[in-house]
Design a protein around this motif. Structure first.
Motif, PDB file in Angstrom:
ATOM      1  N   UNK A  67      -3.474  13.457  -6.871  1.00  0.00           N
ATOM      2  CA  UNK A  67      -3.335  12.888  -8.029  1.00  0.00           C
ATOM      3  C   UNK A  67      -3.830  12.869  -9.314  1.00  0.00           C
TER       4      UNK A  67
ATOM      5  N   UNK B 215       2.403   2.428  -3.533  1.00  0.00           N
ATOM      6  CA  UNK B 215       1.535   2.382  -4.288  1.00  0.00           C
ATOM      7  C   UNK B 215       1.319   4.292  -3.805  1.00  0.00           C
ATOM      8  N   UNK B 216       1.267   4.051  -3.039  1.00  0.00           N
ATOM      9  CA  UNK B 216       1.404   5.918  -2.222  1.00  0.00           C
ATOM     10  C   UNK B 216       2.363   6.661  -2.545  1.00  0.00           C
TER      11      UNK B 216
ATOM     12  N   UNK C 255       0.784  -1.404   0.490  1.00  0.00           N
ATOM     13  CA  UNK C 255       0.204   0.042  -0.131  1.00  0.00           C
ATOM     14  C   UNK C 255       0.919   1.189   0.018  1.00  0.00           C
TER      15      UNK C 255
ATOM     16  N   UNK D 145       4.224   5.314  -4.900  1.00  0.00           N
ATOM     17  CA  UNK D 145       4.634   5.855  -6.510  1.00  0.00           C
ATOM     18  C   UNK D 145       4.128   6.923  -6.923  1.00  0.00           C
ATOM     19  N   UNK D 146       2.695   7.332  -6.197  1.00  0.00           N
ATOM     20  CA  UNK D 146       1.907   8.597  -6.670  1.00  0.00           C
ATOM     21  C   UNK D 146       1.999   9.485  -6.099  1.00  0.00           C
TER      22      UNK D 146
END
Lengths: 139, 139
Positions: free
Chosen positions: A99, A60-61, A57, A63-64
DNA sequence: CTAGGAGCTGGAGTCGACTCTAGGTCAACC
DNA sequence: GGTTGACCTAGAGTCGACTCCAGCTCCTAG
């Protein structure tokens, strides 16, 4: 997704996640793991499935573009348990805005790049055609 | 898009582009302007429309994560003129890949965040409902 | 029993991209 | 003619996110 294994070494987690062992230790220092990692009798880190899931998780955070302090805050809230849902929601909504902004920027950039790629493809086609038909000398 | 003006000071360009004057000078040192900026008799930078246009392109590229060295390279190629189209095309295609990758990552993140936002909204709705009906005490 | 490999810690180093400081010039307004 | 404000340069500082190093402990295979 991945098989459930009882305990993983830092090296194995590194391989699974694509992070370096350095980064894993660094993230731990930064307070980004849900629970302080368990250790074996020799003091070595033993990761469990939930750690890996949480890391996923976080990745992903990250990476954004969520900064580490925000991820730490979110982690703290999750660790703190119920009563913190409102702030977690706020954090997530804010990040969602960022995002969406980024997606917008990327779309704009993609338009520009697609356009320019088209232009250069044409230019190069022209050059190829004219040099093939002999109207152009070398270079 | 914007009116064409004969000459702009660094401050005006900063305002137009959203960059700081520091960053504008820094970008110039980094070789990111198409032509070395012209100067007035007093040695001050005078920007023209083409400079601003070029900066705008650079900002879009930066905003989509192209590193300064890549932007510099692209700038050099443009400055060098014809004969460099093939490399420019390559650079742009590579960047397009990275942009598409990023969009993918962002989409994944957006899914995750949307899901989690939904969960927390539900949790908070539940709490609100149960506290309204008096089945919950304080906090 | 020793050599290698994976882990450990605390702390230093790196890198990219700004961001700011010090000390100076210059034109304009009061 | 003094002060303000925008600009100049060279160079130092900051910040985020790693990344690496020195010096140590274990465990295992040869």
């Amino acid at each position: 997704m991945s098989e459930v294994v009882p305990g993983l070494s830092i090296g194995e987690v590194a391989e699974h996640t694509g992070l370096s062992v350095h980064t894993l230790r660094f993230y731990e220092r930064e307070g980004i793991l849900a629970n302080p990692v368990r250790r074996d009798p020799g003091g070595r880190r033993v990761y469990h499935q939930d750690d890996v899931d949480w890391l996923t998780v976080c990745l992903i955070l990250r990476g954004s573009g969520m900064p580490l302090p925000a991820i730490r805050r979110y982690t703290e809230l999750v660790r703190a348990g119920s009563g913190t849902e409102a702030e977690r929601l706020m954090l997530l909504r804010e990040h969602r805005e960022r995002v969406l902004d980024q997606m917008d920027q990327l779309r704009k950039c993609l338009d520009l790049v697609n356009f320019k790629v088209g232009v250069y493809e044409d230019v190069l086609d022209q050059l190829a055609a004219s040099s093939a038909s002999g109207t152009d000398i070398g270079r």
